[in-house]
Every structure is written in structure tokens, then in C-alpha cells.
Write a protein that holds these residues in place. Structure first.
Motif, PDB file in Angstrom:
ATOM      1  N   MET A  51       0.836  -1.200   0.000  1.00 43.16           N
ATOM      2  CA  MET A  51       0.000   0.000   0.000  1.00 43.16           C
ATOM      3  C   MET A  51       0.872   1.251   0.000  1.00 43.16           C
ATOM      4  O   MET A  51       1.974   1.234   0.545  1.00 43.16           O
ATOM      5  CB  MET A  51      -0.930   0.009   1.221  1.00 43.16           C
ATOM      6  CG  MET A  51      -2.057  -1.012   1.145  1.00 43.16           C
ATOM      7  SD  MET A  51      -3.235  -0.833   2.492  1.00 43.16           S
ATOM      8  CE  MET A  51      -2.279  -1.510   3.845  1.00 43.16           C
ATOM      9  N   ILE A  52       0.335   2.319  -0.584  1.00 50.52           N
ATOM     10  CA  ILE A  52       1.089   3.561  -0.626  1.00 50.52           C
ATOM     11  C   ILE A  52       1.154   4.189   0.767  1.00 50.52           C
ATOM     12  O   ILE A  52       0.277   3.952   1.609  1.00 50.52           O
ATOM     13  CB  ILE A  52       0.472   4.553  -1.634  1.00 50.52           C
ATOM     14  CG1 ILE A  52      -0.956   4.929  -1.218  1.00 50.52           C
ATOM     15  CG2 ILE A  52       0.511   3.985  -3.041  1.00 50.52           C
ATOM     16  CD1 ILE A  52      -1.558   6.024  -2.060  1.00 50.52           C
ATOM     17  N   PRO A  53       2.184   4.989   1.048  1.00 51.61           N
ATOM     18  CA  PRO A  53       2.285   5.637   2.358  1.00 51.61           C
ATOM     19  C   PRO A  53       1.119   6.599   2.586  1.00 51.61           C
ATOM     20  O   PRO A  53       0.467   7.064   1.644  1.00 51.61           O
ATOM     21  CB  PRO A  53       3.602   6.413   2.264  1.00 51.61           C
ATOM     22  CG  PRO A  53       4.358   5.774   1.157  1.00 51.61           C
ATOM     23  CD  PRO A  53       3.334   5.283   0.187  1.00 51.61           C
ATOM     24  N   ILE A  54       0.876   6.893   3.855  1.00 49.63           N
ATOM     25  CA  ILE A  54      -0.159   7.856   4.219  1.00 49.63           C
ATOM     26  C   ILE A  54       0.487   9.007   4.979  1.00 49.63           C
ATOM     27  O   ILE A  54       1.324   8.804   5.858  1.00 49.63           O
ATOM     28  CB  ILE A  54      -1.280   7.186   5.040  1.00 49.63           C
ATOM     29  CG1 ILE A  54      -2.415   8.176   5.307  1.00 49.63           C
ATOM     30  CG2 ILE A  54      -0.757   6.562   6.331  1.00 49.63           C
ATOM     31  CD1 ILE A  54      -3.708   7.528   5.795  1.00 49.63           C
ATOM     32  N   LEU A  55       0.131  10.205   4.582  1.00 52.44           N
ATOM     33  CA  LEU A  55       0.770  11.428   5.051  1.00 52.44           C
ATOM     34  C   LEU A  55      -0.205  12.200   5.930  1.00 52.44           C
ATOM     35  O   LEU A  55      -1.318  12.504   5.514  1.00 52.44           O
ATOM     36  CB  LEU A  55       1.139  12.267   3.827  1.00 52.44           C
ATOM     37  CG  LEU A  55       2.233  13.313   3.849  1.00 52.44           C
ATOM     38  CD1 LEU A  55       3.576  12.691   4.194  1.00 52.44           C
ATOM     39  CD2 LEU A  55       2.313  13.982   2.471  1.00 52.44           C
ATOM     40  N   PHE A  56       0.196  12.500   7.178  1.00 52.79           N
ATOM     41  CA  PHE A  56      -0.642  13.267   8.090  1.00 52.79           C
ATOM     42  C   PHE A  56       0.008  14.617   8.374  1.00 52.79           C
ATOM     43  O   PHE A  56       1.194  14.672   8.743  1.00 52.79           O
ATOM     44  CB  PHE A  56      -0.839  12.529   9.423  1.00 52.79           C
ATOM     45  CG  PHE A  56      -1.738  11.332   9.350  1.00 52.79           C
ATOM     46  CD1 PHE A  56      -3.123  11.478   9.381  1.00 52.79           C
ATOM     47  CD2 PHE A  56      -1.200  10.062   9.259  1.00 52.79           C
ATOM     48  CE1 PHE A  56      -3.957  10.368   9.329  1.00 52.79           C
ATOM     49  CE2 PHE A  56      -2.020   8.943   9.207  1.00 52.79           C
ATOM     50  CZ  PHE A  56      -3.404   9.095   9.236  1.00 52.79           C
ATOM     51  N   ALA A  57      -0.755  15.669   8.228  1.00 52.62           N
ATOM     52  CA  ALA A  57      -0.259  17.010   8.549  1.00 52.62           C
ATOM     53  C   ALA A  57      -0.603  17.339   9.991  1.00 52.62           C
ATOM     54  O   ALA A  57      -1.775  17.360  10.370  1.00 52.62           O
ATOM     55  CB  ALA A  57      -0.888  18.044   7.620  1.00 52.62           C
ATOM     56  N   MET A  58       0.405  17.582  10.794  1.00 55.07           N
ATOM     57  CA  MET A  58       0.149  18.102  12.135  1.00 55.07           C
ATOM     58  C   MET A  58      -0.388  19.529  11.996  1.00 55.07           C
ATOM     59  O   MET A  58      -0.150  20.191  10.977  1.00 55.07           O
ATOM     60  CB  MET A  58       1.434  18.083  12.962  1.00 55.07           C
ATOM     61  CG  MET A  58       1.973  16.671  13.217  1.00 55.07           C
ATOM     62  SD  MET A  58       0.865  15.649  14.223  1.00 55.07           S
ATOM     63  CE  MET A  58       1.067  16.441  15.836  1.00 55.07           C
ATOM     64  N   PRO A  59      -1.156  20.015  12.978  1.00 55.81           N
ATOM     65  CA  PRO A  59      -1.767  21.344  12.859  1.00 55.81           C
ATOM     66  C   PRO A  59      -0.764  22.417  12.454  1.00 55.81           C
ATOM     67  O   PRO A  59       0.327  22.513  13.014  1.00 55.81           O
ATOM     68  CB  PRO A  59      -2.315  21.592  14.274  1.00 55.81           C
ATOM     69  CG  PRO A  59      -2.616  20.227  14.792  1.00 55.81           C
ATOM     70  CD  PRO A  59      -1.525  19.346  14.250  1.00 55.81           C
ATOM     71  N   GLY A  60      -1.126  23.201  11.440  1.00 56.47           N
ATOM     72  CA  GLY A  60      -0.266  24.262  10.939  1.00 56.47           C
ATOM     73  C   GLY A  60       0.626  23.838   9.786  1.00 56.47           C
ATOM     74  O   GLY A  60       1.308  24.672   9.183  1.00 56.47           O
ATOM     75  N   ASN A  61       0.629  22.550   9.470  1.00 56.96           N
ATOM     76  CA  ASN A  61       1.491  22.024   8.412  1.00 56.96           C
ATOM     77  C   ASN A  61       0.710  21.586   7.176  1.00 56.96           C
ATOM     78  O   ASN A  61       1.253  20.911   6.304  1.00 56.96           O
ATOM     79  CB  ASN A  61       2.294  20.840   8.947  1.00 56.96           C
ATOM     80  CG  ASN A  61       3.307  21.247   9.994  1.00 56.96           C
ATOM     81  OD1 ASN A  61       4.466  21.510   9.704  1.00 56.96           O
ATOM     82  ND2 ASN A  61       2.863  21.290  11.239  1.00 56.96           N
ATOM     83  N   GLU A  62      -0.550  21.981   7.093  1.00 53.61           N
ATOM     84  CA  GLU A  62      -1.416  21.515   6.007  1.00 53.61           C
ATOM     85  C   GLU A  62      -0.931  21.985   4.638  1.00 53.61           C
ATOM     86  O   GLU A  62      -0.892  21.192   3.680  1.00 53.61           O
ATOM     87  CB  GLU A  62      -2.852  21.978   6.255  1.00 53.61           C
ATOM     88  CG  GLU A  62      -3.520  21.344   7.456  1.00 53.61           C
ATOM     89  CD  GLU A  62      -3.172  22.021   8.784  1.00 53.61           C
ATOM     90  OE1 GLU A  62      -3.660  21.560   9.832  1.00 53.61           O
ATOM     91  OE2 GLU A  62      -2.408  23.031   8.769  1.00 53.61           O
ATOM     92  N   ALA A  63      -0.552  23.249   4.520  1.00 53.97           N
ATOM     93  CA  ALA A  63      -0.140  23.783   3.222  1.00 53.97           C
ATOM     94  C   ALA A  63       1.135  23.113   2.736  1.00 53.97           C
ATOM     95  O   ALA A  63       1.251  22.744   1.563  1.00 53.97           O
ATOM     96  CB  ALA A  63       0.054  25.299   3.302  1.00 53.97           C
ATOM     97  N   PHE A  64       2.104  22.933   3.632  1.00 55.28           N
ATOM     98  CA  PHE A  64       3.354  22.289   3.235  1.00 55.28           C
ATOM     99  C   PHE A  64       3.105  20.841   2.850  1.00 55.28           C
ATOM    100  O   PHE A  64       3.721  20.317   1.916  1.00 55.28           O
ATOM    101  CB  PHE A  64       4.371  22.357   4.369  1.00 55.28           C
ATOM    102  CG  PHE A  64       5.765  21.991   3.940  1.00 55.28           C
ATOM    103  CD1 PHE A  64       6.610  22.939   3.404  1.00 55.28           C
ATOM    104  CD2 PHE A  64       6.227  20.682   4.069  1.00 55.28           C
ATOM    105  CE1 PHE A  64       7.889  22.605   2.988  1.00 55.28           C
ATOM    106  CE2 PHE A  64       7.500  20.343   3.659  1.00 55.28           C
ATOM    107  CZ  PHE A  64       8.338  21.300   3.116  1.00 55.28           C
TER     108      PHE A  64
END
Length: 301
Positions: A1-14
Motif C-alpha cells: 500500500m502507498i504511504p499515508i501522510l498526516f499534517a500536524m496542525p499548521g502544516n497543512e499547506a506544506f
């Protein structure tokens, strides 16, 4: 399966920048504070058997570290096969020695903390001075992305006849890399620190730099006092207002305005920390580094 990426708060745009460069899924996560200040974490996307990547730049690290710890531990508890961290800015790197009796070497302590619950780490130009490599203090696989090439591309496009200037001895590694990327001269000043908010920078002999555009380059701009002191020396030497470039635009308190008030031509930064000065994108280089690192890791590290 492909990796899953989680944005911690404040990191959504990056994280969205990374998503364009990594073949992955962007996961959904709920994170909030209880009234007593404790952190609530819920991973709404399935992580069992998958590579999980958290994106969290670590400026203001004391506000972020516990939430990151809980999120990573939750992912592992729910069956993630590996848990990695993309931290464009890595905190707690400057206290790399015991400068006064009774101090701790907190760079090593923070490294032990992150190494305890992560399988790997990718970051951009950590402040390596007395530690020469991250693996001297981190016990997990790490990969460092250098921003010099991207900064050099920006300078080549926007600055005429640049002269790279490092504001202190510690900045030489960044100044020299950028100068090499741009193929232009560089010089490094000497700094004497008198406190957290007071520094003194050596005089500059500008005889060989007339006609050039000074470009101050440093890795971290926190209080901006080092940059400001360097700007003053450039003025004394009769050089034009400099372009100031920071890899990590921490800009604590009024630092950004203080730097503008010092009389600079422009302030530019990499997007390792979200700031209005972000002009140099390092997301693609980070994504490539993360993919390369994951490809050589065993499933259970």
C-alpha cells in the motif's frame, strides 16, 4: 500500500506541496485540546500495515512535541508498519555543548526523545556545529536536505552580481554552499555574542566587493540580532542594502520587523516554517529524500 501522510496542525499547506511529489494518500486526523490543556488525537484514516508519515515543522517545539508523540504512538498502536517524520525545521540543535556549569546538552536529549517513537526522520539543514552529523545523536535513520541549491536558484534569478556574506563563523557552511551554487564570491564575518539579544559583528573590508549586491545567508533567523549587526557593518563599509536569506525563518517576537527596520533591501526565506518571506520552496527536495530513505529501510526498524 502507498504511504499515508498526516499534517500536524499548521502544516497543512506544506503537506499539500509534498503530496504533489510523493505518491501517497493524505490522511485525515482530528486533533484538539481538552479544556485542561491535554491533547486529543484521532486518526480517521486507516493506518494498519502502512507507512505513516507525519509532517511537523518544529518551531515552538514545546507546544508541538507532545501532540506529535501522541499521534505517532497512536499510529503504531493501530498497526502502522513504520512511522516517520518530515520536520522541515528541526528544533533543539543549538545547545550542542555544555557552555555553563549545570546545563544539559539538550540537542542530544531531544534526539533521544524523537528516536524513541519514530522509525526515521527527514529534515532541512539542521544546525550542525559541534555535532557534525545527525547520527551522532539520533539513533534512527535520518536524511538531511540541503537548501543551498534552491537558494542559489533564487539568487541567480533575482539578484544581480551577488556577493554571499555569512554573518558569523557558524554560517560559513551555508554561505559557502550557496556561493558554490551561484558561482559567486563569499565572505564570512566574525561574531561575538553578548547575550540572547545582543551580538557584535566584526568590521568588513569592502574593497574587493564594490559593485556587488550583498546577500546575507544564515540557517536560522530567530531574534535576527546577528543579521541586524551584520547589516550595520555593511552600511559602515559603504555597501548597498543587503538581501537577507534565511533557511529557517523562526523570527521570534518582533525580529522580522526589527530586521526590516535595520534597512535591508529584501528578506527571503525557505518554506521550512510558514512566513510571509517564504520564496524558496524545498518541498520537492524533501519529498525525494523521504522516498529515498523509505526505500532502503527494513519493514521493522
Amino acid at each position: 500500500m502507498i504511504p499515508i501522510l498526516f499534517a500536524m496542525p499548521g502544516n497543512e499547506a506544506f503537506t499539500l506541496h509534498l503530496d504533489r511529489a510523493i505518491s501517497c494518500e493524505v490522511g485525515q486526523m482530528e486533533m484538539r485540546r481538552f479544556p485542561d490543556g491535554e491533547t486529543y488525537v484521532r486518526l480517521q484514516s486507516q493506518v494498519h500495515g502502512r507507512d505513516v508519515i507525519f509532517v511537523c515543522t518544529l518551531d515552538h517545539p514545546d507546544e508541538k512535541a507532545m501532540a506529535l508523540y501522541l499521534a505517532a504512538r497512536t499510529a503504531r498502536e493501530l498497526g502502522a508498519r513504520r512511522v516517520g517524520l518530515i520536520a522541515p525545521y528541526l528544533a533543539y540543535m543549538r545547545q550542542d555543548a555544555r557552555f555553563k556549569e549545570g546545563e544539559g546538552i539538550t540537542s542530544a536529549h531531544f534526539a533521544a526523545f524523537l528516536s524513541d517513537f519514530l522509525d526515521w526522520l527527514v529534515t532541512v539543514d539542521p544546525h550542525l556545529h559541534r555535532h557534525h552529523k545527525l547520527n551522532e545523536i539520533y539513533s534512527i535513520p535520518t536524511k538531511v536536505v540541503h537548501a543551498a541549491a534552491a537558494i542559489g536558484d533564487w539568487i541567480a534569478e533575482h539578484v544581480e552580481n551577488p556577493v554571499i556574506i555569512g554573518p558569523d563563523a557558524e554560517s560559513e557552511q551555508w554561505a559557502s554552499r550557496v556561493a558554490k551554487a551561484v558561482r559567486c564570491p563569499y565572505v564570512v564575518l566574525e561574531k561575538t555574542r553578548k547575550g540572547d539579544h545582543e551580538v557584535e559583528v566584526s568590521a568588513l573590508d569592502a574593497a574587493h566587493w564594490k559593485g556587488g549586491t550583498p546577500v546575507l545567508v544564515d540557517d536560522i533567523t530567530s531574534t535576527a540580532q546577528t543579521m541586524i549587526a551584520a547589516v550595520a557593518k555593511l552600511k559602515e563599509a559603504g555597501l548597498p542594502a543587503p538581501v537577507c536569506i534565511s533557511v529557517h525563518p523562526v523570527f521570534a517576537g518582533s525580529a522580522y520587523q526589527d530586521l526590516l527596520d535595520a534597512g535591508v533591501a529584501k528578506v527571503v526565506s525557505c518554506n521550512t516554517i510558514t512566513h510571509p518571506t517564504n520564496s524558496v520552496d524545498v518541498a520537492e527536495a524533501i519529498a525525494i529524500a523521504a522516498v529515498e530513505l523509505m526505500s532502503i529501510l527494513p519493514i521493522n526498524t
